[in-house]
Design an enzyme around this catalytic site. Structure first.
Site, PDB file in Angstrom:
ATOM      1  N   PRO A  78      10.530  18.544  25.071  1.00  0.00           N
ATOM      2  CA  PRO A  78       9.853  17.850  23.970  1.00  0.00           C
ATOM      3  C   PRO A  78      10.615  18.013  22.656  1.00  0.00           C
ATOM      4  O   PRO A  78      11.029  19.119  22.312  1.00  0.00           O
ATOM      5  CB  PRO A  78       8.485  18.527  23.895  1.00  0.00           C
ATOM      6  CG  PRO A  78       8.435  19.554  24.959  1.00  0.00           C
ATOM      7  CD  PRO A  78       9.744  19.628  25.630  1.00  0.00           C
ATOM      8  N   GLU A  79      10.815  16.905  21.969  1.00  0.00           N
ATOM      9  CA  GLU A  79      11.443  16.942  20.650  1.00  0.00           C
ATOM     10  C   GLU A  79      10.343  16.725  19.602  1.00  0.00           C
ATOM     11  O   GLU A  79       9.167  16.684  19.949  1.00  0.00           O
ATOM     12  CB  GLU A  79      12.552  15.883  20.582  1.00  0.00           C
ATOM     13  CG  GLU A  79      13.570  16.076  21.708  1.00  0.00           C
ATOM     14  CD  GLU A  79      14.696  15.048  21.723  1.00  0.00           C
ATOM     15  OE1 GLU A  79      15.055  14.545  20.656  1.00  0.00           O
ATOM     16  OE2 GLU A  79      15.210  14.750  22.812  1.00  0.00           O
ATOM     17  N   HIS A  81       0.494  26.629  37.372  1.00  0.00           N
ATOM     18  CA  HIS A  81       1.386  27.151  36.340  1.00  0.00           C
ATOM     19  C   HIS A  81       0.683  27.412  35.008  1.00  0.00           C
ATOM     20  O   HIS A  81       1.323  27.395  33.967  1.00  0.00           O
ATOM     21  CB  HIS A  81       2.565  26.202  36.147  1.00  0.00           C
ATOM     22  CG  HIS A  81       3.407  26.055  37.373  1.00  0.00           C
ATOM     23  ND1 HIS A  81       4.265  27.041  37.789  1.00  0.00           N
ATOM     24  CD2 HIS A  81       3.491  25.066  38.296  1.00  0.00           C
ATOM     25  CE1 HIS A  81       4.856  26.660  38.912  1.00  0.00           C
ATOM     26  NE2 HIS A  81       4.400  25.465  39.245  1.00  0.00           N
ATOM     27  N   ARG A 120       8.091  25.277  34.142  1.00  0.00           N
ATOM     28  CA  ARG A 120       9.402  25.920  34.061  1.00  0.00           C
ATOM     29  C   ARG A 120       9.323  27.348  33.516  1.00  0.00           C
ATOM     30  O   ARG A 120      10.305  28.090  33.578  1.00  0.00           O
ATOM     31  CB  ARG A 120      10.351  25.078  33.190  1.00  0.00           C
ATOM     32  CG  ARG A 120      10.585  23.661  33.717  1.00  0.00           C
ATOM     33  CD  ARG A 120      11.505  23.632  34.919  1.00  0.00           C
ATOM     34  NE  ARG A 120      12.839  24.079  34.584  1.00  0.00           N
ATOM     35  CZ  ARG A 120      13.803  23.279  34.124  1.00  0.00           C
ATOM     36  NH1 ARG A 120      13.566  22.009  33.932  1.00  0.00           N
ATOM     37  NH2 ARG A 120      14.991  23.759  33.860  1.00  0.00           N
TER      38      ARG A 120
END
Ligand SMILES: [Zn+2]
Length: 276
Positions: free
Chosen positions: A2-3, A92, A111
């Site tokens: 994400p930016e 997760h 991740r």
């Protein structure tokens, strides 16, 4: 990853959903997600109100009552979801905030790179290293042309890694960097001191406009990004170069090329973005 536009989209969703909610309990199924003292992270937020969710660069800042702040960085795939109390955590889910109003706020991260830190409000600027060194936000008001000219002249780095470096300008990542370099017709391996004042001016405008436009479209979904409502971004349909290697340039029809610049996959037009 994400930016700025994606993190801002998450911030707006969280604000709509959990602003004013009171935290009842904190559980840590994956304690490594938290970098500050674990006991304090579980105890301090209890009974506090989430007064605001702010953003700086790619960091989210949960402002809690009593001058506590939780700093959250999503890194590659971090996501928040708000669900009814008693919902089963995802495979997760790393952090669970049980809210007083019979909901839970899950932080999920496939991740496992995202991190959270609890600090006294105001201390984040000295205690979170990435925040301390963060460059200006890419807006008309905060990113001045003089500042851009100064940092471009001082550095002799390649423009691509230079723009990815959050200490120069906050919020840009691989996608928007490739887009703005294509828009400005700058080769990604150009050194910053070789870029003319006119090009710096254009690049600044393109950065500001691109980030604003992507934010308006709720960001880009490439792998997994979705907002807290589980909705994907729409900006992937607006991209001109990122993810289009081999396809014709939208300006000159030359096939776009993908190379590695400072270990990062970089797509550009070999005709429009000539190496100087
Ligand atoms: Zn072209």
């Amino acid at each position: 990853m994400p930016e700025l536009p994606e993190v801002e989209t998450v911030r707006r969703g969280l604000t709509a959903l959990v602003k004013e909610a009171i935290i009842e309990k904190v559980d840590l199924p994956y304690p490594k997600a938290v970098t500050s003292d674990l006991k304090a992270f579980q105890q301090e937020p209890v009974g506090r109100t989430i007064e605001a969710i702010e953003r700086r660069g790619k960091y989210l800042l949960f402002r809690l009552s009593g001058n506590e702040t939780i700093v959250s960085h999503l890194r590659m795939e971090g996501q928040y979801s708000v669900e009814p109390k008693g919902s089963t955590p995802h495979k997760h889910t790393e952090v669970i905030f049980t809210l007083k109003d019979d909901r839970v706020l899950f932080y999920n991260d496939t991740r496992r790179f995202g991190r959270m830190t609890l600090v006294k409000t105001g201390d984040e600027m000295t205690q979170v290293s990435g925040l301390k060194d963060l460059g200006p936000e890419p807006t008309e008001e905060t990113l001045s042309l003089d500042y851009m000219k100064e940092i471009f002249k001082k550095s002799k780095r390649l423009i691509k890694p230079f723009l990815l470096d959050q200490s120069n300008i906050a919020g840009l990542g691989n996608i928007y960097t490739d887009e703005v370099l294509w828009q400005t017709r700058i080769h990604p391996e150009t050194t910053t001191d070789k870029i003319s004042s006119q090009k710096i001016r254009e690049l600044r405008e393109n950065i500001i406009n691109e980030i604003a436009r992507a934010t308006k479209h709720h960001g880009t979904t490439v792998h997994s990004f979705s907002n807290v409502f589980g909705e994907v971004g729409k900006f992937q349909n607006e991209l001109d170069v990122y993810g289009r290697a081999g396809l014709p340039c939208r300006r000159c029809e030359t096939p776009l090329k993908k190379i590695k610049v400072a270990q990062r996959g970089t797509t550009f037009c070999p005709k429009c973005q000539k190496k100087k």
